[in-house]
Design a protein around this motif. Structure first.
Motif, PDB file in Angstrom:
ATOM      1  N   GLU A 154      73.196  54.507 -35.049  1.00 28.98           N
ATOM      2  CA  GLU A 154      74.650  54.622 -35.201  1.00 28.98           C
ATOM      3  C   GLU A 154      75.207  55.332 -33.989  1.00 28.98           C
ATOM      4  O   GLU A 154      74.596  56.262 -33.472  1.00 28.98           O
ATOM      5  N   ASN A 155      76.381  54.881 -33.506  1.00 26.89           N
ATOM      6  CA  ASN A 155      77.006  55.548 -32.370  1.00 26.89           C
ATOM      7  C   ASN A 155      78.462  55.099 -32.273  1.00 26.89           C
ATOM      8  O   ASN A 155      78.936  54.305 -33.100  1.00 26.89           O
ATOM      9  N   VAL A 156      79.170  55.601 -31.269  1.00 27.49           N
ATOM     10  CA  VAL A 156      80.574  55.231 -31.091  1.00 27.49           C
ATOM     11  C   VAL A 156      80.677  53.753 -30.716  1.00 27.49           C
ATOM     12  O   VAL A 156      79.731  53.176 -30.150  1.00 27.49           O
ATOM     13  N   PRO A 157      81.813  53.102 -31.017  1.00 31.52           N
ATOM     14  CA  PRO A 157      81.938  51.669 -30.703  1.00 31.52           C
ATOM     15  C   PRO A 157      81.708  51.338 -29.229  1.00 31.52           C
ATOM     16  O   PRO A 157      81.157  50.276 -28.908  1.00 31.52           O
ATOM     17  N   THR A 158      82.092  52.219 -28.313  1.00 27.02           N
ATOM     18  CA  THR A 158      81.974  51.925 -26.889  1.00 27.02           C
ATOM     19  C   THR A 158      80.542  51.978 -26.368  1.00 27.02           C
ATOM     20  O   THR A 158      80.293  51.640 -25.206  1.00 27.02           O
ATOM     21  N   VAL A 159      79.587  52.359 -27.215  1.00 28.01           N
ATOM     22  CA  VAL A 159      78.195  52.424 -26.755  1.00 28.01           C
ATOM     23  C   VAL A 159      77.705  51.050 -26.294  1.00 28.01           C
ATOM     24  O   VAL A 159      76.862  50.947 -25.403  1.00 28.01           O
ATOM     25  N   ILE A 160      78.248  49.984 -26.874  1.00 25.57           N
ATOM     26  CA  ILE A 160      77.762  48.633 -26.557  1.00 25.57           C
ATOM     27  C   ILE A 160      78.057  48.230 -25.118  1.00 25.57           C
ATOM     28  O   ILE A 160      77.485  47.273 -24.608  1.00 25.57           O
ATOM     29  N   LYS A 161      78.950  48.953 -24.454  1.00 23.33           N
ATOM     30  CA  LYS A 161      79.295  48.622 -23.077  1.00 23.33           C
ATOM     31  C   LYS A 161      78.263  49.126 -22.072  1.00 23.33           C
ATOM     32  O   LYS A 161      78.310  48.738 -20.902  1.00 23.33           O
ATOM     33  N   HIS A 162      77.376  49.982 -22.514  1.00 23.22           N
ATOM     34  CA  HIS A 162      76.489  50.687 -21.590  1.00 23.22           C
ATOM     35  C   HIS A 162      75.115  50.032 -21.507  1.00 23.22           C
ATOM     36  O   HIS A 162      74.584  49.522 -22.491  1.00 23.22           O
ATOM     37  N   ASP A 163      74.527  50.077 -20.315  1.00 18.85           N
ATOM     38  CA  ASP A 163      73.232  49.450 -20.075  1.00 18.85           C
ATOM     39  C   ASP A 163      72.144  50.044 -20.966  1.00 18.85           C
ATOM     40  O   ASP A 163      71.226  49.327 -21.383  1.00 18.85           O
ATOM     41  N   VAL A 164      72.219  51.341 -21.249  1.00 25.72           N
ATOM     42  CA  VAL A 164      71.173  51.957 -22.061  1.00 25.72           C
ATOM     43  C   VAL A 164      71.133  51.328 -23.450  1.00 25.72           C
ATOM     44  O   VAL A 164      70.051  51.131 -24.028  1.00 25.72           O
TER      45      VAL A 164
END
Length: 371
Positions: free
Chosen positions: A125-135
């Motif tokens: 689980e994480n913030v919605p913007t996590v999907i933008k990051h390479d990690v």
């Protein structure tokens, strides 16, 4: 601790467990959490006392997979949950945390532990913007390459009954079964009134004799005038000019109305942050009492039960420490949703697939998710 009996032969370990919000939610629906891992010693009491699980004071970046296997024991269904600190991926914090700082890499260590323990289920689980990051993309790619079926999406927690406006990316992965988030029930919206409407009234700076966590932070004389001039759902723009902060009088400050606000009784609360106990830190003013919400009210809005213990009896109440524990927690309600989704996958009549036969399906799934 109440709730249903644990499902036989399932064991979960909660990485970055904090005060135990995710763990409590999972246990509420029958997922047996055997251990939690965190670097914050302050969370040990809350995690262990409320959840009957072992707290491991460990840095995930240094955690050996053998230790996880020891705690999984002989469980036939193993779940590895990990809600890495969200601050590196939030829009606000990215001015302070850049790629290469320690917390950015924690998801890679989560992937390392998955690779070396191969649990039947993985959830994050994480913030919605996590999907933008390479990690994040690398994390999903690792799961797919390991043979997991992966699904993910942004969850509006209000639709599942959390009395708080909170949107989070939730990832679910299974080695042998289809898995997806359960659908929200109808008419599940809960409000601030539903959650804290019966809490005993307090003045600013006061605390309840019956519950030390039902404590309101003290307001300065100026902020007391400001909250008295505030209306539910309004902003500092409603105040007399002499009460408006100097920074908000400038053109650059007029675009930030989301501070110094009161909550609305008949709507979900704003997203809880680690500073929810402060009137000036967001829309955290009580709907009608001249104070910010208390630590206990913030915990309730996060889904924690009224009797959830955060510090040993008689211990001093430190607002910053407890605000961090409560605000950083995964809402209990979201933990229940994740747990129900895992159990629903186990209930499927579909037989586990042959991983070799299903290779092409997983490859396509991986392309979709990491694009």
């Amino acid at each position: 601790m109440g709730g249903p009996e644990h499902v036989a032969n399932i064991a979960c370990i909660d990485l970055f467990c904090g005060a135990g919000g995710l763990t409590r939610g999972l246990q509420n629906v029958g997922v047996n959490v055997v251990a939690g891992v965190d670097v914050d010693q302050a969370c040990k009491h809350a995690f262990e006392v409320n959840n009957n699980a072992k707290f491991l004071l460990e840095d995930v970046s240094e955690l050996a997979p053998e230790k996880l296997n020891d705690h999984f024991g002989d469980a036939s269904i193993r779940v590895l949950a990990g809600c890495a600190p969200c601050q590196p991926f939030s829009t606000y914090s990215q001015r302070y945390e850049t790629v290469g700082t320690p917390r950015w890499g924690l998801m890679y260590h989560f992937a390392r532990l998955v690779k070396n323990t191969r649990p039947e289920f993985v959830t994050m689980e994480n913030v919605p913007t996590v999907i933008k990051h390479d990690v994040y993309k690398d994390f999903v790619r690792t799961l797919v390459n390991l043979g997991y079926r992966v699904s993910s999406g942004v969850v509006d927690c209000t639709k599942y009954g959390l009395p708080q406006t909170r949107r989070r990316t939730v990832l679910l992965a299974s080695l042998d079964r289809t898995i997806e988030l359960i659908a929200p029930p109808e008419d599940a919206i809960h409000t601030v009134r539903d959650a804290i409407g019966t809490m005993p009234a307090l003045k600013q700076g006061q605390s309840s004799e019956d519950d030390p966590l039902h404590a309101a932070a003290r307001l300065s004389d100026l902020n007391l005038e400001r909250i008295r001039a505030s209306r539910p759902g309004g902003t500092w723009r409603d105040w007399p000019q002499e009460l408006v902060a100097e920074c908000h009088r400038k053109d650059s400050g007029r675009t930030y109305p989301g501070v110094y606000g009161r909550m609305v009784w008949d709507a979900p609360s704003p997203t809880m942050t680690t500073q929810f106990f402060g009137f000036g830190n967001g829309r955290f003013g009580h709907p009608e009492q001249d104070r910010a919400i208390t630590l206990r009210e913030g915990a309730i809005l996060q889904g924690f039960p009224l009797d959830y213990s955060f510090v040993p009896e008689g211990s001093p109440i430190h607002f910053k420490t407890l605000g961090r524990m409560i605000g950083n927690a995964v809402p209990v309600t979201l933990g229940e949703i994740i747990g129900q989704s895992i159990l629903a996958s186990l209930d499927e009549t579909e037989k586990p697939t042959n991983r070799e036969d299903d290779h092409e399906t997983k490859r396509e799934c991986g392309k979709t998710l990491v694009a």
